[in-house]
Design a protein around this motif. Structure first.
Motif: not given
Length: 299
Positions: A213-239
């Motif tokens: 649900d989080h990854l398919g939420a409205d307003g997301r334009t990128g592939s990654y976890l945080v915010g609009n998904g445009e920035q690759f973050t520590l959370l992505d490295c962890s997950l």
């Protein structure tokens, strides 16, 4: 790589600072290492730690440092990690893989030493209870993957893997809360398909649905976890390493009990995207066989 090293300096805890690491600049401003929105416990748990718990981690996880000192520089890094079955190759630990992804994203060189209990350095056993992953940076040592990742991101900011908007980071962290314990409980359970197994599968799928649900939420334009998904973050490295372990275990231990592509297409796409990153590809040399060994040999 295996030459004898002198014992890292372990400071007497006379002045503990938040997360124990402070940089004093020439302008006499003090910058706490823990000033990032993420605290040491928050990356995986999804919960923001209090100052007291962060201070306690400083006391018990090796982040002890006096106020004086210069900004750490690249080089002189050694990472001690869990070995594979042969005792010398890299093991399947997702927490070590997390740290290695951060190092790879930042282009930092380091020596990698898989260490059994028998060949760990004595200082690691005496001062850090033998915990791994352990990053030795010249004369200091840091343990706990989340603390190591934040240390690296605080001092080596190219590229920066934290985001300025703490609300976005906290929202994404909350989605991960409980995922890895649920995955571990389901993977460890035997026999497959009994009532308890089905309950553990349902608990895991509840977490997977939250990610979907989080990854398919409205307003997301990128592939990654945080915010609009445009920035690759520590959370992505962890997950990413945890999802890789789950992906392997579902296919080779749990009889493909969960159809990720069919039931969770957004999550499957996310997995494919993060698995394709060079920082992941260059640090996953342990492969499925070692993952299966790791999850069936001692879990």
């Amino acid at each position: 790589k295996h030459k004898k090293q002198e014992k890292p300096i372990r400071m007497v805890p006379m002045k503990f600072l938040l997360l124990g690491l402070v940089l004093r600049t020439q302008s006499s401003q003090v910058h706490a290492f823990a000033s990032s929105p993420l605290t040491a416990n928050s990356i995986v748990s999804g919960k923001m730690s209090s100052s007291s718990s962060a201070l306690n981690m400083a006391r018990t996880r090796g982040l002890e440092r006096q106020e004086e000192g210069a900004t750490p520089l690249p080089g002189g890094m050694t990472l001690y990690v869990k070995p594979a079955e042969d005792g010398t190759s890299v093991g399947d630990c997702p927490f070590a893989h997390f740290v290695r992804m951060v190092l790879a994203e930042k282009g930092l060189d380091y020596d990698l030493i898989p260490s059994t209990q028998e060949n760990k350095p004595q200082w690691l056993l005496d001062d850090y209870e033998g915990k791994m992953p352990a990053l030795r940076h010249r004369k200091e040592c840091y343990v706990d993957s989340e603390v190591i990742a934040q240390y690296l991101d605080f001092f080596f900011k190219d590229p920066e893997l934290a985001v300025a908007n703490s609300g976005e980071m906290e929202k994404a962290s909350a989605v991960l809360d409980g995922f890895f314990p649920a995955m571990a409980k389901f993977t460890k359970h035997s026999p497959n398909g009994d009532e308890e197994d089905k309950e553990k599968q349902a608990a895991l799928e509840e977490k997977l649905q939250g990610l979907e649900d989080h990854l398919g939420a409205d307003g997301r334009t990128g592939s990654y976890l945080v915010g609009n998904g445009e920035q690759f973050t520590l959370l992505d490295c962890s997950l990413a390493p945890k999802l890789y372990a789950m992906d392997v275990c579902l296919g080779q231990i749990k009889d493909n009990a969960i159809d990720l592509a069919g039931k969770y297409p957004n999550l499957r796409k996310y997995m494919d995207d993060v698995f394709a990153r060079p920082s992941f590809q260059s640090t996953v040399e342990y492969g499925p066989e070692t993952v299966v060994w790791g999850w069936t040999s001692y879990h």
